[in-house]
Design an enzyme around this catalytic site. Sequence first.
Site, mmCIF file in Angstrom:
data_model
loop_
_atom_site.group_PDB
_atom_site.id
_atom_site.type_symbol
_atom_site.label_atom_id
_atom_site.label_comp_id
_atom_site.label_asym_id
_atom_site.label_seq_id
_atom_site.Cartn_x
_atom_site.Cartn_y
_atom_site.Cartn_z
ATOM 1 N N ASP A 65 -16.906 30.582 -46.902
ATOM 2 C CA ASP A 65 -16.017 31.628 -46.966
ATOM 3 C C ASP A 65 -15.408 31.687 -48.129
ATOM 4 O OD1 ASP A 65 -13.942 34.322 -46.364
ATOM 5 O OD2 ASP A 65 -14.894 34.376 -44.540
ATOM 6 N N THR A 119 -32.379 22.131 -42.583
ATOM 7 C CA THR A 119 -33.342 21.390 -42.588
ATOM 8 C C THR A 119 -34.393 22.133 -42.167
ATOM 9 O OG1 THR A 119 -32.097 20.396 -40.586
ATOM 10 C CG2 THR A 119 -32.763 19.293 -41.973
HETATM 11 O O1 C5P Z 1 -32.583 20.620 -31.250
HETATM 12 P P1 C5P Z 1 -32.358 19.805 -32.678
HETATM 13 O O2 C5P Z 1 -32.393 18.621 -32.899
HETATM 14 O O3 C5P Z 1 -32.899 20.172 -33.791
HETATM 15 O O4 C5P Z 1 -30.937 20.291 -33.719
HETATM 16 C C1 C5P Z 1 -30.146 20.161 -34.766
HETATM 17 C C2 C5P Z 1 -28.275 20.054 -34.288
HETATM 18 O O5 C5P Z 1 -28.497 19.900 -35.954
HETATM 19 C C3 C5P Z 1 -28.913 21.906 -34.323
HETATM 20 O O6 C5P Z 1 -27.255 21.758 -33.721
HETATM 21 C C4 C5P Z 1 -28.404 22.567 -35.443
HETATM 22 O O7 C5P Z 1 -27.812 23.228 -35.445
HETATM 23 C C5 C5P Z 1 -27.722 21.492 -36.259
HETATM 24 N N1 C5P Z 1 -27.931 20.679 -37.924
HETATM 25 C C6 C5P Z 1 -29.329 20.897 -38.142
HETATM 26 N N2 C5P Z 1 -29.542 21.395 -39.830
HETATM 27 C C7 C5P Z 1 -27.966 20.934 -40.609
HETATM 28 C C8 C5P Z 1 -26.833 20.903 -39.601
HETATM 29 C C9 C5P Z 1 -27.119 21.365 -38.164
HETATM 30 O O8 C5P Z 1 -29.948 21.633 -37.428
HETATM 31 N N3 C5P Z 1 -28.688 21.133 -41.948
#
Ligand code: C5P
Length: 232
Positions: A65, A119
């Site tokens: 923001d 990611t």
């Molecule tokens: O279930 P999984 O291992 O894919 O979860 C990844 C977690 O990391 C989720 O909570 C997602 O919101 C978080 N995350 C992500 N990519 C990012 C930052 C955070 O996947 N760049």
Amino acid sequence: MKNNPIYVALDFPSWNETEQFLMEHDLRGVPVKVGMELFYREGPRVIEKLKVHDHPIFLDLKLHDIPTTVMRAMRNLANLGVDIVNVHALGGSGMIQAAKEGLNSSDHPTKLIAVTILTSLEQETLNNELFIPGSVQDNAVHFAGFAKDNGADGVVCSVHEATAIKEACGSDFLTVTPGIRLDNSEHHDQKRVATPKFAKENGSDIVVIGRSITKAENPRKAYDTALKECSN
Ligand code: C5P
């Protein structure tokens, strides 16, 4: 942060499900990541509840923001006494500086991490949908550089960018890597994925794992397997 800790992403709809999961699978006290889903439902009290059991906490709200709003929001988050909070690097240098200023209002040493490129995004989306030219890796390294120059302690990035970020920003600059999958588990919506072993070997300081643990048949076993891979 030296032992490649694993933060379990508590992506549950409410505290009831979260507490049940942690108790049922003997995961009390492990490092956890609280994201938007749980925090927007339960609010700051979810942090207090987790702190009763000494969980190290990464509060993953990805603020983005104008600088003043982020600074004031960070002042409030600083008082929660969590270990890690984050912002989107795309908010720019002024916003990152403001986030750091807000955090500095508390004595608790909360680390500020900037999200580089999610990611869940691929090169094609970056270039053709968001009109951000260049490779994912070059953009991630660029965001990491200016995040560091403006007060961030590290970045969220994919494992595939962690080594290049360490080379550019130094070994003390933290790399937090989601998109981790245990061998043979589903990718879901993540695109740039890797195993915990690959993460450890490729410059990741902190590994975030959600569904590969929370949806596993035996979550405690999945956590221990991932931890072992990260510590070998
Ligand atoms: O279930 P999984 O291992 O894919 O979860 C990844 C977690 O990391 C989720 O909570 C997602 O919101 C978080 N995350 C992500 N990519 C990012 C930052 C955070 O996947 N760049």
